[in-house]
Design an enzyme around this catalytic site. Structure first.
Site, mmCIF file in Angstrom:
data_model
loop_
_atom_site.group_PDB
_atom_site.id
_atom_site.type_symbol
_atom_site.label_atom_id
_atom_site.label_comp_id
_atom_site.label_asym_id
_atom_site.label_seq_id
_atom_site.Cartn_x
_atom_site.Cartn_y
_atom_site.Cartn_z
ATOM 1 N N SER A 274 44.550 57.165 1.790
ATOM 2 C CA SER A 274 44.800 58.892 2.099
ATOM 3 C C SER A 274 43.836 59.794 1.496
ATOM 4 O O SER A 274 42.471 59.153 1.377
ATOM 5 C CB SER A 274 45.574 59.363 1.552
ATOM 6 O OG SER A 274 46.389 60.756 2.504
ATOM 7 N N HIS B 231 51.159 56.639 8.848
ATOM 8 C CA HIS B 231 50.705 56.460 7.772
ATOM 9 C C HIS B 231 51.050 55.981 6.018
ATOM 10 O O HIS B 231 50.720 55.520 5.004
ATOM 11 C CB HIS B 231 50.434 57.899 6.991
ATOM 12 C CG HIS B 231 49.169 58.562 6.029
ATOM 13 N ND1 HIS B 231 48.005 58.399 6.247
ATOM 14 C CD2 HIS B 231 49.161 59.071 4.830
ATOM 15 C CE1 HIS B 231 47.370 58.775 5.729
ATOM 16 N NE2 HIS B 231 48.196 59.629 4.403
#
Length: 681
Positions: free
Chosen positions: A542, A655
């Site tokens: 990320s 994610h």
């Protein structure tokens, strides 16, 4: 106040004398993830003699199973209550402690089920087409409140649970009219929204309480069971926040808004006397980098009071871990009508604190570890707390509010962990170029020999407004087990060091945050002669993936890199991420059409020609936070310029791949990382 801290076990490479025989502990392996149980979400009974909790495992089919356990509060071993290839979550005692209600996928969709505390088989309570949500008992025991998706175009009575075959119907075209039409957690949004549902325990009926086309989140019940509190956003998708509403359940009254649409609030709880509501939240003074604070609202007047005006730290748990991350934080919990306990994070620690509303904060428990969940029994002033540290994935302890004494109650994974060489980190403090103090940690490699030279891997956390610290982290232990020194740090932008520190990264991605990481690396290489500065690796996910991309475009000192669920191009991120349309402005400082050059200047893709480091790109195909097109652009440009890059796509992964993704893909991800670094380092 004197606190008797638990003994923190230190599993190192040293041999252990076992009955006169020397036992050498082995290195941590990827496969160890499949043998650990994860304890979370403790709930103490109203009588205070026992508590329930959940334990998550990965089964032989490489799927997650979550089961319910119970244990006496002060004696006895944990006892498993539910079994099978199911996920049983959020167990909650009825007010008379005669039953528990929980959420389970036993029927194929998440529904409410109940079990007698005296034994017997679970019984299904709800049969809703789109499932049920986390249950909340009314204090009088008559109702259970939850939130669930409801289709506005179909009568609620007709939205009944479908068979597996009926659920596998073909997908229809999705017409999109909203700005916020997707989220990484839920995927693409359709026209359904989460409504508040009231389940009548006696009549076994479910009734919707709300119908507005917005998502509603349950806050809780008033002590007299005559009203509920919830959060929702009625200001539209361009407004990023949640307001608090009180909904009386008598005479058809409309909900009353407590907040002024100036911020975001969550973790709501009602005071025992019914006059106040406590919550976490903030008013976006620093946009998404704003620290949460603790607030109360007068239920009658709506008067708002900040309880932590001088407490310059994050309220709540922001610890990053691949095992205990964001696990069922209960928010603020009232001890009595004046006192509240809550968790807070700083300096790599998450502890428990108490306030009486006069601005003074009392430390109840704060040590070199991670309090990831807790439950309070106010009458006996006892907490059950879940604590993890680098050598322990997590266990429950009883903690006294009166004298701070603490006793370990569970010993999950102890037999298994006794075979492993779990490394304990060495804390490092570094002074940044502008004088700021930075904190990080170094894991020594397995079977460390000071006469040898070892490669080092720099790990960079996501967020960026999160925090590394004293918690169990399987991935880091695996890398140490493979013979790497592992350096992980909290550069500016991280939580745990005050509001100015959290805010300092905004508008400066790739600036002083990059300098912080390089200062840490330089300091570590100077301080530890056993690290081979010709064998350096870097990885992160990320924001950590963005920073990995930035690093390989701005220095060639790393011999190998692995970028995960990363950002490469802020221009396209703006329109494809579920948070792009506001997060880009918050963090980089500009909307797409206002200053595209600024977004491009902070995009690693702009500097792709400068990459010389072999780069492994890992990305989930269902990632909507940092969509896979970021990895596709990055890989395509690198390969066009003949850079050494490999792209691995993970189907069915969003994610959350490294923390809660499909277990087989979590294994594959770690295998890719280890193989890449083994090859180049």
């Amino acid at each position: 106040m004197m606190i008797n801290y638990p003994v923190i076990r230190e599993y190192t490479h040293a041999d252990k004398n076992n009955g006169g025989m020397m036992m050498t502990k082995r290195a941590v392996e990827i496969e160890d993830l499949f043998s650990l149980v994860q304890y979370s979400d403790p709930q103490i009974s109203h009588t205070g003699n026992m508590y329930v909790f959940t334990g998550r495992i990965i089964n032989e089919n490489q799927d997650y199973n979550e089961h319910i356990y119970t244990q006496g509060l002060h004696e006895g071993d944990p006892r498993q209550w539910t079994f099978g290839n199911v996920n049983d979550r959020f167990p909650r005692f009825s007010p008379d402690d005669q039953s528990i209600i929980f959420l389970s996928n036993r029927s194929g969709t998440d529904q409410l089920w109940s079990m007698s505390t005296n034994g017997g088989a679970p019984k299904q309570l709800t049969y809703l087409e789109h499932g049920a949500g986390k249950p909340h008992w009314s204090p009088d025991g008559r109702y259970i409140l939850f939130a669930a998706n409801v289709d506005p175009d179909v009568a609620f009575s007709e939205q009944v649970e479908k068979t597996k075959h009926e659920r596998q119907k073909e997908k229809n075209p999705l017409k999109i009219e909203r700005l916020k039409y997707k989220s990484d957690a839920a995927g693409l949004h359709d026209h359904k929204s989460k409504q508040l549902i009231l389940f009548d325990v006696e009549n076994k009926t479910s009734t919707p309480l709300t119908e507005d086309a917005v998502d509603h989140t349950v806050g809780g019940w008033s002590p007299d069971s005559r009203a509920i509190v919830f959060t929702a956003n009625f200001q539209g998708d361009s407004h990023i926040g949640q307001d608090i509403f009180i909904q009386p359940l008598q005479n058809g009254e409309k909900p009353r808004q407590l907040t002024a649409s100036e911020g975001t609030y969550h973790g709501i709880s009602w005071s025992p006397d019914g006059t106040q509501i406590a919550c976490f939240g903030h008013t976006y003074t620093h946009d998404g980098a704003t620290q949460n604070q603790l607030w109360t609202f007068d239920v009658s007047s709506g008067e708002k009071k900040l309880l932590t005006p001088a407490f310059d730290r994050e309220i709540g748990d922001v610890m990053i871990s691949d095992f205990q991350s964001g696990q069922h934080n209960p928010g603020p919990v009232w001890i009595d009508d004046h006192s509240i306990v809550f968790t807070s994070s700083r300096l790599g620690r998450t502890g428990i604190f108490k306030t009486t509303g006069d601005g003074e904060i009392q430390t109840i428990y704060e040590h070199d570890d991670h309090v990831y969940t807790f439950s309070l029994h106010a009458k006996s002033s006892i907490l059950i707390v879940g604590i993890s540290h680098p050598a322990d994935p997590g266990n429950f302890y009883t903690l006294s509010l009166e004298d701070g004494s603490i006793t370990q109650r569970t010993f999950a994974n102890d037999a298994y962990l006794s075979e492993l060489s779990l490394q304990t980190p060495e804390t490092i403090h570094v002074t940044a170029s502008d004088g700021w103090t930075l904190e990080g940690w170094l894991l020594y490699p397995y079977d460390f020999d000071p006469k040898k030279k070892y490669p080092l891997i720099l790990e960079i956390h996501g967020g960026p407004h999160a925090m590394y610290g004293y918690s169990f982290f399987h991935e880091l232990q695996v890398l140490a087990g493979k013979g790497y020194a592992v350096l992980y740090t909290n550069p500016r932008g991280s939580h745990g060091y005050g509001q100015p520190f959290v805010d300092a990264v905004r508008g400066d991605y790739g600036g002083k945050d990059y300098s912080d990481l390089m200062a840490f690396l330089d300091n570590t290489l100077d301080r530890y002669s056993f690290i081979d500065d010709t064998r350096l690796g870097v990885t992160g996910g990320s924001y950590g993936g963005f920073m990995t991309n930035w690093i390989v475009t701005h220095t060639n000192r790393f011999k190998a890199a692995v970028t995960q669920r990363s950002i490469a191009n802020w221009l396209s991120f703006y329109g494809v991420s579920d948070i792009g349309y506001y997060f880009t402005k918050w963090e980089i400082g500009a909307h797409l059409l206002d200053d595209p050059e600024k977004l491009w200047d902070h995009s690693p893709l702009k500097y792709a020609r400068d990459v010389e480091t072999p780069l492994l790109i890992l990305h989930g195909e269902n990632d909507l936070r940092c969509p896979i097109e970021q990895a596709e652009q990055w890989f395509t440009v690198l390969k066009y310029y003949d850079k050494e890059a490999v792209f691995v796509r993970f189907p069915e992964a969003n994610h959350e791949l490294s923390r809660n993704g499909p277990p087989r893909l979590r294994r594959a991800r770690l295998e890719e990382i280890v193989q890449w670094f083994d090859h180049y380092l």
